[in-house]
Write an enzyme that holds these catalytic residues in place. Structure first.
Site, PDB file in Angstrom:
ATOM      1  N   ASP A 224       0.834  -1.206   0.000  1.00 45.18           N
ATOM      2  CA  ASP A 224       0.000   0.000   0.000  1.00 45.18           C
ATOM      3  C   ASP A 224       0.869   1.258   0.000  1.00 45.18           C
ATOM      4  O   ASP A 224       1.964   1.256   0.564  1.00 45.18           O
ATOM      5  CB  ASP A 224      -0.894  -0.032   1.250  1.00 45.18           C
ATOM      6  CG  ASP A 224      -2.074   0.923   1.123  1.00 45.18           C
ATOM      7  OD1 ASP A 224      -2.275   1.498   0.037  1.00 45.18           O
ATOM      8  OD2 ASP A 224      -2.797   1.092   2.120  1.00 45.18           O
TER       9      ASP A 224
ATOM     10  N   ASN B  39       1.475   3.401  -2.915  1.00 50.56           N
ATOM     11  CA  ASN B  39       2.079   3.849  -4.176  1.00 50.56           C
ATOM     12  C   ASN B  39       1.584   5.240  -4.572  1.00 50.56           C
ATOM     13  O   ASN B  39       2.358   6.089  -5.022  1.00 50.56           O
ATOM     14  CB  ASN B  39       1.719   2.895  -5.323  1.00 50.56           C
ATOM     15  CG  ASN B  39       2.321   1.521  -5.151  1.00 50.56           C
ATOM     16  OD1 ASN B  39       3.213   1.327  -4.333  1.00 50.56           O
ATOM     17  ND2 ASN B  39       1.835   0.563  -5.923  1.00 50.56           N
TER      18      ASN B  39
ATOM     19  N   HIS C 189       3.046   3.450  -8.854  1.00 55.96           N
ATOM     20  CA  HIS C 189       2.876   2.017  -9.120  1.00 55.96           C
ATOM     21  C   HIS C 189       4.127   1.466  -9.813  1.00 55.96           C
ATOM     22  O   HIS C 189       4.555   0.344  -9.551  1.00 55.96           O
ATOM     23  CB  HIS C 189       1.647   1.768  -9.991  1.00 55.96           C
ATOM     24  CG  HIS C 189       0.357   2.116  -9.299  1.00 55.96           C
ATOM     25  ND1 HIS C 189       0.073   1.729  -8.007  1.00 55.96           N
ATOM     26  CD2 HIS C 189      -0.733   2.824  -9.718  1.00 55.96           C
ATOM     27  CE1 HIS C 189      -1.134   2.184  -7.663  1.00 55.96           C
ATOM     28  NE2 HIS C 189      -1.635   2.846  -8.692  1.00 55.96           N
TER      29      HIS C 189
ATOM     30  N   ARG D  91     -11.368   1.956  -9.558  1.00 55.69           N
ATOM     31  CA  ARG D  91     -10.483   3.133  -9.671  1.00 55.69           C
ATOM     32  C   ARG D  91     -10.643   3.779 -11.055  1.00 55.69           C
ATOM     33  O   ARG D  91     -11.196   3.160 -11.957  1.00 55.69           O
ATOM     34  CB  ARG D  91      -9.032   2.705  -9.461  1.00 55.69           C
ATOM     35  CG  ARG D  91      -8.790   2.302  -8.017  1.00 55.69           C
ATOM     36  CD  ARG D  91      -7.332   2.281  -7.682  1.00 55.69           C
ATOM     37  NE  ARG D  91      -7.182   2.046  -6.253  1.00 55.69           N
ATOM     38  CZ  ARG D  91      -6.059   2.206  -5.576  1.00 55.69           C
ATOM     39  NH1 ARG D  91      -4.964   2.587  -6.202  1.00 55.69           N
ATOM     40  NH2 ARG D  91      -6.007   1.982  -4.289  1.00 55.69           N
TER      41      ARG D  91
ATOM     42  N   LEU E  47      11.200 -20.529  -4.422  1.00 50.04           N
ATOM     43  CA  LEU E  47      10.114 -19.694  -3.895  1.00 50.04           C
ATOM     44  C   LEU E  47       8.832 -19.812  -4.727  1.00 50.04           C
ATOM     45  O   LEU E  47       8.882 -19.765  -5.960  1.00 50.04           O
ATOM     46  CB  LEU E  47      10.598 -18.236  -3.925  1.00 50.04           C
ATOM     47  CG  LEU E  47       9.583 -17.171  -3.542  1.00 50.04           C
ATOM     48  CD1 LEU E  47       9.360 -17.166  -2.038  1.00 50.04           C
ATOM     49  CD2 LEU E  47      10.048 -15.793  -4.011  1.00 50.04           C
TER      50      LEU E  47
HETATM   51  C1  FPP Z   1      -1.841   0.257  -3.391  1.00 49.87           C
HETATM   52  O1  FPP Z   1      -1.362   1.588  -3.376  1.00 49.87           O
HETATM   53  C2  FPP Z   1      -1.279  -0.485  -4.500  1.00 49.87           C
HETATM   54  C3  FPP Z   1      -1.985  -1.009  -5.544  1.00 49.87           C
HETATM   55  C4  FPP Z   1      -3.461  -0.882  -5.629  1.00 49.87           C
HETATM   56  C5  FPP Z   1      -1.324  -1.681  -6.670  1.00 49.87           C
HETATM   57  C6  FPP Z   1      -0.101  -2.486  -6.342  1.00 49.87           C
HETATM   58  C7  FPP Z   1       0.700  -2.611  -7.578  1.00 49.87           C
HETATM   59  C8  FPP Z   1       2.040  -2.623  -7.672  1.00 49.87           C
HETATM   60  C9  FPP Z   1       2.914  -2.658  -6.487  1.00 49.87           C
HETATM   61  C10 FPP Z   1       2.755  -2.593  -8.987  1.00 49.87           C
HETATM   62  C11 FPP Z   1       2.410  -3.645  -9.978  1.00 49.87           C
HETATM   63  C12 FPP Z   1       2.433  -5.017  -9.422  1.00 49.87           C
HETATM   64  C13 FPP Z   1       3.281  -6.005  -9.825  1.00 49.87           C
HETATM   65  C14 FPP Z   1       3.126  -7.368  -9.257  1.00 49.87           C
HETATM   66  C15 FPP Z   1       4.369  -5.782 -10.774  1.00 49.87           C
HETATM   67  P1  FPP Z   1      -2.406   2.763  -3.525  1.00 49.87           P
HETATM   68  O2  FPP Z   1      -2.494   3.109  -4.961  1.00 49.87           O
HETATM   69  O3  FPP Z   1      -3.701   2.378  -2.883  1.00 49.87           O
HETATM   70  O4  FPP Z   1      -1.690   3.883  -2.717  1.00 49.87           O
HETATM   71  P2  FPP Z   1      -2.385   5.073  -1.901  1.00 49.87           P
HETATM   72  O5  FPP Z   1      -3.169   4.432  -0.788  1.00 49.87           O
HETATM   73  O6  FPP Z   1      -1.223   5.846  -1.395  1.00 49.87           O
HETATM   74  O7  FPP Z   1      -3.223   5.842  -2.872  1.00 49.87           O
END
Ligand code: FPP
Length: 251
Positions: free
Chosen positions: A28, A30, A45, A79, A139
């Protein structure tokens, strides 16, 4: 340089003690990482996918059996469309670029969730990578995609009912998307939120929970080592008393 040394010495300590078999991560923060830099959310992301690479590499290096990453929830479909499209594109890029790393390092890749909701170009890449890597014995890397833990429990119950099987614990376990994975030992969530958010609800029964204030793009090798080190210092009692656990450990 100092950080490298810290990671190396922590890695040595962590590897000398019993490891969690299965670690799961709610990645969480990004969006907040990007917003703090005045960048579009997708840049967060993208940086987050670098953390996926780094953490997977470290998990393999220390010898975890299973790592499960919450990459996209069923609720994330709501989203903005360009963010969803960007995430799907990132996933496809990740699967293309990690192929050699996955195969060279004996990683078995698979995915759980409502996979039929994913666009064809992601599904095809996932399926190809799953098939190619299924003979690997290192893994087990599981991507949770369009994942919804309550839906997993519901679909397992529906299947047991359709098969006329009486629904006990083992019958449910055997029909969950996570069948075959080791028991979940440690669930980590980044970004300071203290919620489970519909992730691995059944599997969390005895998992240790770890919350860190770090945003996912800032969570890399050293940070994984730190949460594993913290896990190894905890006393897991599974309903026993502390004295019983100590006696069991002596025996
Ligand atoms: C949450 O952060 C994250 C996500 C909804 C997406 C996770 C995706 C990745 C880490 C990248 C792609 C994945 C792979 C496996 C290569 P958020 O967007 O909810 O962050 P915020 O709460 O700060 O808005």
């Amino acid at each position: 340089m100092a950080e490298r040394t810290l990671a190396e010495s922590l890695r040595e300590k962590v590897r000398a003690r019993p490891l969690p078999r299965h670690v799961a991560i709610i990645m969480d923060g990004n969006g907040r990482w990007a917003e703090a830099r005045g960048l579009p959310r997708l840049a967060g992301h993208r940086e987050g996918s670098e953390s996926v690479r780094a953490v997977t590499r470290e998990a393999r290096r220390i010898g975890l059996e299973a790592l499960t990453l919450y990459a996209f929830s069923a609720q994330n479909w709501s989203r903005p469309p360009d963010e969803v499209a960007g995430l799907m594109q990132l996933l496809a890029e990740y699967l293309d670029s990690e192929r050699a790393e996955i195969m060279d390092n004996d990683v078995r890749l698979h995915a759980i969730g409502e996979l039929d909701r994913l666009p064809g170009f992601v599904r095809e890449r996932l399926e190809r990578m799953r098939q190619e890597s299924q003979g690997n014995r290192g893994l087990i890397l599981t991507l949770a995609l369009s994942y919804d833990a309550r839906e997993d429990i519901a679909q397992a119950a529906r299947r047991a009912a359709a098969e006329g099987v009486s629904l006990d614990r083992d019958a449910l376990d055997a029909r969950l998307w996570t069948v075959g994975l080791p028991e979940l030992d440690l669930l980590v969530r980044t970004s300071g939120e203290r919620r489970v958010s519909n992730f691995l609800l059944w599997q969390c029964a005895y998992a240790e929970l770890a919350f860190t204030e770090l945003l996912w793009p800032d969570f890399r090798e050293l940070e994984l080592l730190q949460v594993v080190d913290d896990f190894q210092r905890r006393e897991r009692r599974f309903g026993l008393t502390g004295a019983q656990v100590a006696a069991r450990d002596r025996a």
